[in-house]
Design a protein around this motif. Structure first.
Motif, short mmCIF file in Angstrom:
data_model
loop_
_atom_site.label_atom_id
_atom_site.label_comp_id
_atom_site.label_asym_id
_atom_site.label_seq_id
_atom_site.Cartn_x
_atom_site.Cartn_y
_atom_site.Cartn_z
N THR A 213 0.85 -1.19 0.00
CA THR A 213 0.00 0.00 0.00
C THR A 213 0.88 1.24 0.00
N ASN A 214 0.30 2.39 -0.26
CA ASN A 214 1.04 3.64 -0.18
C ASN A 214 0.13 4.73 0.36
N VAL A 215 0.71 5.87 0.72
CA VAL A 215 -0.04 6.89 1.43
C VAL A 215 -1.12 7.56 0.59
N THR A 216 -1.08 7.41 -0.74
CA THR A 216 -2.13 8.01 -1.57
C THR A 216 -3.42 7.19 -1.51
N GLY A 217 -3.34 5.97 -0.95
CA GLY A 217 -4.49 5.08 -0.92
C GLY A 217 -4.51 4.08 -2.06
N GLY A 218 -3.69 4.36 -3.10
CA GLY A 218 -3.58 3.42 -4.20
C GLY A 218 -4.78 3.45 -5.15
N ILE A 219 -4.75 2.54 -6.10
CA ILE A 219 -5.75 2.51 -7.16
C ILE A 219 -7.16 2.32 -6.62
N LEU A 220 -7.30 1.64 -5.47
CA LEU A 220 -8.63 1.39 -4.91
C LEU A 220 -9.25 2.66 -4.33
N THR A 221 -8.42 3.64 -4.02
CA THR A 221 -8.94 4.95 -3.60
C THR A 221 -9.23 5.82 -4.82
N HIS A 222 -8.34 5.75 -5.82
CA HIS A 222 -8.50 6.59 -7.00
C HIS A 222 -9.67 6.12 -7.88
N LEU A 223 -9.78 4.80 -8.05
CA LEU A 223 -10.82 4.22 -8.91
C LEU A 223 -11.44 3.03 -8.17
N PRO A 224 -12.22 3.28 -7.13
CA PRO A 224 -12.70 2.19 -6.26
C PRO A 224 -13.60 1.18 -6.97
N PHE A 225 -14.24 1.57 -8.06
CA PHE A 225 -15.14 0.64 -8.76
C PHE A 225 -14.38 -0.54 -9.38
N LEU A 226 -13.04 -0.42 -9.48
CA LEU A 226 -12.25 -1.51 -10.07
C LEU A 226 -12.31 -2.78 -9.23
N ARG A 227 -12.67 -2.64 -7.94
CA ARG A 227 -12.76 -3.85 -7.11
C ARG A 227 -13.87 -4.78 -7.59
N TYR A 228 -14.84 -4.24 -8.29
CA TYR A 228 -15.91 -5.07 -8.83
C TYR A 228 -15.52 -5.68 -10.17
N ILE A 229 -14.67 -4.99 -10.92
CA ILE A 229 -14.32 -5.42 -12.27
C ILE A 229 -13.11 -6.35 -12.28
N ILE A 230 -12.04 -5.92 -11.60
CA ILE A 230 -10.81 -6.72 -11.55
C ILE A 230 -10.33 -6.79 -10.10
N PRO A 231 -11.03 -7.52 -9.24
CA PRO A 231 -10.67 -7.55 -7.82
C PRO A 231 -9.25 -8.06 -7.56
N GLY A 232 -8.80 -8.99 -8.39
CA GLY A 232 -7.46 -9.52 -8.20
C GLY A 232 -6.39 -8.54 -8.66
N LEU A 233 -6.51 -8.05 -9.89
CA LEU A 233 -5.51 -7.15 -10.45
C LEU A 233 -5.47 -5.81 -9.72
N SER A 234 -6.59 -5.36 -9.19
CA SER A 234 -6.61 -4.08 -8.48
C SER A 234 -6.02 -4.19 -7.07
N GLY A 235 -5.75 -5.41 -6.62
CA GLY A 235 -5.20 -5.62 -5.29
C GLY A 235 -6.23 -5.75 -4.19
N PHE A 236 -7.53 -5.65 -4.56
CA PHE A 236 -8.59 -5.68 -3.55
C PHE A 236 -8.65 -7.03 -2.84
N THR A 237 -8.58 -8.12 -3.61
CA THR A 237 -8.72 -9.46 -3.01
C THR A 237 -7.65 -9.70 -1.95
N ALA A 238 -6.39 -9.45 -2.31
CA ALA A 238 -5.29 -9.70 -1.36
C ALA A 238 -5.38 -8.78 -0.15
N LEU A 239 -5.67 -7.49 -0.39
CA LEU A 239 -5.76 -6.54 0.73
C LEU A 239 -6.90 -6.92 1.66
N ASN A 240 -8.04 -7.24 1.11
CA ASN A 240 -9.20 -7.59 1.94
C ASN A 240 -8.92 -8.84 2.77
#
Length: 497
Positions: A213-240
């Motif tokens: 992770t990084n202090v900007t919040g990463g791609i899930l903060t910038h484009l949070p809808f990606l967790r529904y489209i590419i949960p693995g590639l966006s890092g959501f699955t591993a982080l969750n």
């Protein structure tokens, strides 16, 4: 039908263009692209410099002390660099908020909880309670000091044993066990057995969260809808998954405390918090003290305390391995003040100016926390002539202060003597601010400083650290993430006689 679709497309296009447009008083920065904003600009800079904090300094060199970025659909991000700008930003109460992005809520069960990423009344109530309770349980006094020294002794024993087999390849992991145990004793009243597989799992989960992770919040903060489209590639699955495991680990410890605690007897922080919950629930007032808050507060103290303290100790060892002349001077001072057997208690700290200067210089150069934790503007304001609207996110670039050439002269050089005056005394420098400033300054600063001093003094009292023969000299930049970790290296620990 086609008319409706055309109207929607036109409306959507206009909105995109308006969002892309920079308001007249918006801080300067790269232009960026529609929707994506400056995501690709930041990625390019990080790819070139290898560190987010280096990228922020590059942007400051180009655009000045206040840089405005738009990252995806999130609120604009403002990077604040240079001592004057950083001090003003961190001391302004209207910038004391915390972001309310998707990741900031995900980390604590879907809502902003705890003490790191909350603001307003909840943050003030939790912070006040945490400070009061940690002081009662040895926050800065002899009780906590004894806990740390006990774990430091266990650490030196383990290192001595491992050193008999040759170079130590996982010193960072070994020191993290000791740091974790001292903090966990304070929070949960127990220590981990060094062979406990749960300990390895917890450290692995914690390290995975911080490094990815990084202090900007990463791609899930910038484009949070990606967790529904590419949960693995966006890092959501591993982080969750990591966050869930850490939440469950702390939750199970709290369940055990609820089953074993005795009325009126407090073994640790968790017991005191549970008693506070009982008190609040017995009254009719609305309270922010509940079990989810407890898990979140413990998670904040646990993750922040272990990571930053262990990284600092790791960098100290790394720098002293490379700078053997500095390590020799530290050894001479320890021998003069403590000898071989006297425990390095905090009471001796003021008699060891060169060790203090060495620690300060490592903190300055390593920049374990190269920026502040993200702040949020709670009201429209003006910062150095630029408009900062409510809910903008702000980052204080601490690295820009620690590496300012006009103040330090030779900021790239490791030179502890810059913190020693003509009388041989250690002197504080107001340009060294590793724990931040203002109301959001790190609340664990005293504990962190004492932990780093006691662990470092204990290790250097017992060992000389060198590189194995033929080992390349390490690059001391470290490893990027939410914080900066020390470089991976093999170490020979020679027991001092």
């Amino acid at each position: 039908m086609w008319f409706i679709i055309l109207c929607l497309v036109i409306t959507f296009t206009i909105k995109i263009l308006l969002d892309w447009r920079r308001p007249p008083m918006f801080p300067p920065g790269p232009r960026g692209l529609p929707i994506l904003g400056n995501i690709l600009d930041v990625k390019r800079l990080v790819d070139e410099t290898k560190f987010y904090s280096y990228a922020w300094c590059r942007l400051a060199d180009i655009y000045g002390p206040i840089v405005g970025l738009k990252l995806g659909i999130a609120e604009p991000l403002v990077i604040v660099s240079g001592k004057d700008a950083v001090i003003e930003m961190m001391n302004r109460p209207q910038f004391d908020g915390r972001p309310n992005g998707f990741v900031h809520k995900l980390r604590t069960g879907g809502e902003r909880r705890g003490v790191l990423f909350t603001d307003g009344d909840i943050w003030r109530d939790q912070r006040r309670f945490v400070l009061r309770t940690l002081k009662e349980f040895g926050f800065g006094n002899v009780t906590m000091e004894d806990i740390i020294l006990n774990d430091a002794a266990s650490l030196t024993t383990m290192i001595e044993s491992l050193a008999k087999s040759g170079p130590i390849t996982n010193l960072y992991n070994i020191t993290s066990i000791a740091v974790l145990n001292s903090l966990w004793t304070l929070l949960a009243g127990s220590r981990f057995d060094l062979e406990n597989p749960k300990l390895t799992e917890v450290l692995s989960v914690l390290n995975g969260i911080i490094r990815n992770t990084n202090v900007t919040g990463g791609i899930l903060t910038h484009l949070p809808f990606l967790r529904y489209i590419i949960p693995g590639l966006s890092g959501f699955t591993a982080l969750n998954q990591r966050l869930t495991r850490l939440w469950q680990f702390i939750g199970s410890e709290i369940t055990k405390h609820k089953q074993t605690r005795a009325h009126g007897e407090f073994r640790d922080f968790i017991d005191v918090y549970l008693a506070e919950m009982d008190t609040k629930q017995s009254t009719s007032t609305v309270s922010s003290f509940d079990e989810n808050q407890l898990i979140s507060v413990v998670k904040d103290l646990f993750s922040a305390g272990v990571e930053t303290t262990n990284n600092t100790i790791g960098f100290i060892i790394a720098y002293l391995i490379v700078k053997q002349d500095v390590q020799r001077k530290v050894h001479e001072e320890i021998d003069r003040v403590l000898g071989k057997e006297l425990l390095p208690r905090v009471v001796y700290k003021n008699r060891m100016p060169y060790l203090n200067a060495t620690i300060a210089e490592v903190m300055r150069l390593s920049n374990v926390g190269p920026t502040s934790i993200p702040h949020r503007a709670t009201a429209d304001s003006i910062l150095l002539g630029y408009e900062i609207k409510k809910n903008y996110t702000l980052l204080a670039n601490l690295r820009s202060v620690h590496m300012d050439e006009q103040h330090w002269g030779d900021p790239q050089i490791f030179r502890p003597e810059r913190f020693i005056n003509d009388q041989g005394e250690y002197i504080e420098d107001p340009w060294l601010i590793p724990f931040g400033l203002g109301h959001r300054k790190c609340l664990g600063e005293v504990l962190a400083r004492n932990s780093v001093f006691l662990f470092t003094a204990s290790l250097l009292q017992k060992f000389q650290f060198v590189l194995p023969q033929g080992h390349p000299e390490p690059i001391l930049d470290g490893v990027d993430g939410f914080t900066i970790a020390p470089p991976h290296l093999s170490v020979i620990a020679i027991k001092r006689k």
